[in-house]
Design a protein around this motif. Structure first.
Motif, PDB file in Angstrom:
ATOM      1  N   UNK A   1       0.685  -1.249  -0.067  1.00 52.32           N
ATOM      2  CA  UNK A   1       0.030  -0.002   0.097  1.00 52.32           C
ATOM      3  C   UNK A   1       0.793   1.164   0.123  1.00 52.32           C
ATOM      4  N   UNK A   2       0.422   2.254  -0.764  1.00 52.79           N
ATOM      5  CA  UNK A   2       1.253   3.686  -0.865  1.00 52.79           C
ATOM      6  C   UNK A   2       0.797   4.280   0.118  1.00 52.79           C
ATOM      7  N   UNK A   3       1.784   4.993   0.880  1.00 54.53           N
ATOM      8  CA  UNK A   3       1.497   5.751   2.174  1.00 54.53           C
ATOM      9  C   UNK A   3       0.704   7.055   1.782  1.00 54.53           C
ATOM     10  N   UNK A   4      -0.116   7.490   2.506  1.00 55.11           N
ATOM     11  CA  UNK A   4      -0.727   8.907   2.316  1.00 55.11           C
ATOM     12  C   UNK A   4       0.456   9.911   2.172  1.00 55.11           C
ATOM     13  N   UNK A   5       0.589  10.670   1.108  1.00 54.85           N
ATOM     14  CA  UNK A   5       1.552  11.691   0.854  1.00 54.85           C
ATOM     15  C   UNK A   5       1.278  13.271   1.222  1.00 54.85           C
ATOM     16  N   UNK A   6       2.229  13.917   1.573  1.00 55.38           N
ATOM     17  CA  UNK A   6       2.106  15.343   1.664  1.00 55.38           C
ATOM     18  C   UNK A   6       1.464  15.946   0.404  1.00 55.38           C
ATOM     19  N   UNK A   7       0.664  17.016   0.578  1.00 56.03           N
ATOM     20  CA  UNK A   7       0.308  17.515  -0.693  1.00 56.03           C
ATOM     21  C   UNK A   7       1.489  18.657  -1.345  1.00 56.03           C
ATOM     22  N   UNK A   8       1.626  18.281  -2.627  1.00 50.32           N
ATOM     23  CA  UNK A   8       2.412  19.209  -3.438  1.00 50.32           C
ATOM     24  C   UNK A   8       1.939  20.121  -4.249  1.00 50.32           C
ATOM     25  N   UNK A   9       2.431  21.336  -4.224  1.00 48.54           N
ATOM     26  CA  UNK A   9       1.842  22.681  -4.950  1.00 48.54           C
ATOM     27  C   UNK A   9       2.874  22.884  -6.188  1.00 48.54           C
ATOM     28  N   UNK A  10       2.363  22.703  -7.220  1.00 49.69           N
ATOM     29  CA  UNK A  10       3.260  23.166  -8.424  1.00 49.69           C
ATOM     30  C   UNK A  10       2.517  24.598  -8.810  1.00 49.69           C
ATOM     31  N   UNK A  11       3.442  25.720  -8.735  1.00 50.20           N
ATOM     32  CA  UNK A  11       3.102  27.119  -8.996  1.00 50.20           C
ATOM     33  C   UNK A  11       3.362  27.406 -10.382  1.00 50.20           C
ATOM     34  N   UNK A  12       2.483  27.764 -11.330  1.00 46.24           N
ATOM     35  CA  UNK A  12       2.892  28.350 -12.685  1.00 46.24           C
ATOM     36  C   UNK A  12       2.215  29.442 -12.754  1.00 46.24           C
ATOM     37  N   UNK A  13       2.738  30.408 -12.153  1.00 40.53           N
ATOM     38  CA  UNK A  13       2.007  31.699 -12.090  1.00 40.53           C
ATOM     39  C   UNK A  13       2.238  32.495 -13.467  1.00 40.53           C
ATOM     40  N   UNK A  14       3.147  32.065 -14.318  1.00 36.39           N
ATOM     41  CA  UNK A  14       3.060  32.587 -15.497  1.00 36.39           C
ATOM     42  C   UNK A  14       1.867  32.389 -16.615  1.00 36.39           C
ATOM     43  N   UNK A  15       1.399  31.309 -16.057  1.00 42.76           N
ATOM     44  CA  UNK A  15       0.108  30.679 -16.929  1.00 42.76           C
ATOM     45  C   UNK A  15      -1.175  30.658 -15.851  1.00 42.76           C
ATOM     46  N   UNK A  16      -0.754  31.419 -14.823  1.00 38.86           N
ATOM     47  CA  UNK A  16      -2.011  31.713 -13.882  1.00 38.86           C
ATOM     48  C   UNK A  16      -2.633  30.293 -13.532  1.00 38.86           C
ATOM     49  N   UNK A  17      -1.876  29.378 -12.950  1.00 39.21           N
ATOM     50  CA  UNK A  17      -2.267  27.919 -12.490  1.00 39.21           C
ATOM     51  C   UNK A  17      -1.424  27.360 -11.379  1.00 39.21           C
ATOM     52  N   UNK A  18      -2.015  26.646 -10.568  1.00 37.83           N
ATOM     53  CA  UNK A  18      -1.522  26.081  -9.512  1.00 37.83           C
ATOM     54  C   UNK A  18      -2.258  24.592  -9.397  1.00 37.83           C
ATOM     55  N   UNK A  19      -1.166  23.807  -9.524  1.00 41.36           N
ATOM     56  CA  UNK A  19      -1.633  22.339  -9.511  1.00 41.36           C
ATOM     57  C   UNK A  19      -1.091  21.571  -8.264  1.00 41.36           C
ATOM     58  N   UNK A  20      -2.397  21.068  -7.584  1.00 47.85           N
ATOM     59  CA  UNK A  20      -1.955  20.175  -6.242  1.00 47.85           C
ATOM     60  C   UNK A  20      -2.369  18.925  -6.517  1.00 47.85           C
ATOM     61  N   UNK A  21      -1.147  18.034  -5.823  1.00 50.57           N
ATOM     62  CA  UNK A  21      -1.376  16.644  -5.904  1.00 50.57           C
ATOM     63  C   UNK A  21      -1.171  16.178  -4.585  1.00 50.57           C
ATOM     64  N   UNK A  22      -1.973  14.815  -4.342  1.00 53.08           N
ATOM     65  CA  UNK A  22      -1.708  14.092  -2.942  1.00 53.08           C
ATOM     66  C   UNK A  22      -2.324  12.692  -3.324  1.00 53.08           C
ATOM     67  N   UNK A  23      -1.560  11.816  -2.606  1.00 54.26           N
ATOM     68  CA  UNK A  23      -2.050  10.436  -2.710  1.00 54.26           C
ATOM     69  C   UNK A  23      -2.925  10.230  -1.346  1.00 54.26           C
ATOM     70  N   UNK A  24      -4.118   9.690  -1.293  1.00 56.24           N
ATOM     71  CA  UNK A  24      -4.976   9.434  -0.115  1.00 56.24           C
ATOM     72  C   UNK A  24      -5.282   7.969   0.093  1.00 56.24           C
ATOM     73  N   UNK A  25      -5.333   7.399   1.316  1.00 55.94           N
ATOM     74  CA  UNK A  25      -5.391   5.920   1.337  1.00 55.94           C
ATOM     75  C   UNK A  25      -6.895   5.685   1.524  1.00 55.94           C
ATOM     76  N   UNK A  26      -7.549   5.950   0.332  1.00 59.53           N
ATOM     77  CA  UNK A  26      -9.025   5.388   0.348  1.00 59.53           C
ATOM     78  C   UNK A  26      -9.356   5.461  -0.965  1.00 59.53           C
ATOM     79  N   UNK A  27     -10.395   4.592  -1.468  1.00 62.51           N
ATOM     80  CA  UNK A  27     -10.744   4.332  -2.516  1.00 62.51           C
ATOM     81  C   UNK A  27     -11.339   5.664  -3.423  1.00 62.51           C
ATOM     82  N   UNK A  28     -11.231   5.800  -4.809  1.00 62.89           N
ATOM     83  CA  UNK A  28     -11.909   7.185  -5.293  1.00 62.89           C
ATOM     84  C   UNK A  28     -13.308   7.315  -4.775  1.00 62.89           C
ATOM     85  N   UNK A  29     -14.070   6.177  -4.745  1.00 61.60           N
ATOM     86  CA  UNK A  29     -15.504   6.317  -4.325  1.00 61.60           C
ATOM     87  C   UNK A  29     -15.748   7.014  -2.866  1.00 61.60           C
ATOM     88  N   UNK A  30     -14.648   6.627  -1.964  1.00 60.52           N
ATOM     89  CA  UNK A  30     -14.781   7.376  -0.692  1.00 60.52           C
ATOM     90  C   UNK A  30     -14.287   8.695  -0.740  1.00 60.52           C
TER      91      UNK A  30
END
Length: 165
Positions: A1-30
């Motif tokens: 099982x993959x551990x829950x991860x810290x959220x990462x923030x990829x800031x692309x201010x030139x393109x007016x965008x922030x992408x946040x990624x995180x792994x969660x220990x629960x199925x997508x439905x939950x």
């Protein structure tokens, strides 16, 4: 099982965008339920010691989620998400805006488009949130207002909720 991860923030201010990624220990439905049921959203959305209080949630394209962030002294900041796409349990999209208590958008504060993807990854879910803005400096303003710290705290609350399920 993959551990829950810290959220990462990829800031692309030139393109007016922030992408946040995180792994969660629960199925997508939950995880989907945690993002779409008011009684669950209110448990994790706000950074502590604040809490979220939903006044309306219509989970459909054209529907909205209206809520208040309620502080420890009962101060309130209002917001809503106007849903533009709902594909359970894979994707949510909408326009996020600050509002008054009746749900009228405050045009002086930033508005962003959110695309939230829930992808199965082993026994868990890879969460990806892409925030974009059409206006200059909206993303910068949100970051100055503490978005990264607040959303990180909220996602930690989500981790705690999911651990109890």
């Amino acid at each position: 099982m993959v551990a829950t991860t810290e959220a990462t923030f990829d800031k692309d201010l030139a393109n007016k965008k922030v992408t946040v990624t995180k792994h969660l220990n629960a199925r997508p439905e939950v995880v989907w339920q945690a993002w779409t049921k008011k009684e669950i959203l209110d448990q994790w959305w706000a950074p502590k010691p604040w809490r979220a209080e939903t006044s309306k949630l219509e989970l459909q394209e054209g529907g909205a989620w209206q809520y208040a962030m309620v502080g420890p002294e009962n101060e309130r900041h209002y917001a809503k998400v106007q849903y533009t796409k709902v594909q359970a349990p894979k994707t949510l999209e909408g326009i996020d805006a600050f509002t008054d208590e009746k749900g009228f958008v405050n045009a002086e504060l930033p508005q962003t488009h959110w695309k939230v993807d829930f992808r199965s990854a082993g026994a868990g879910t890879d969460l990806k949130v892409v925030m974009t803005s059409k206006t200059d400096n909206a993303i910068e303003k949100l970051l100055e207002m503490g978005f990264e710290e607040g959303f990180t705290s909220g996602l930690s609350n989500l981790d705690e909720y999911l651990e109890q399920q």
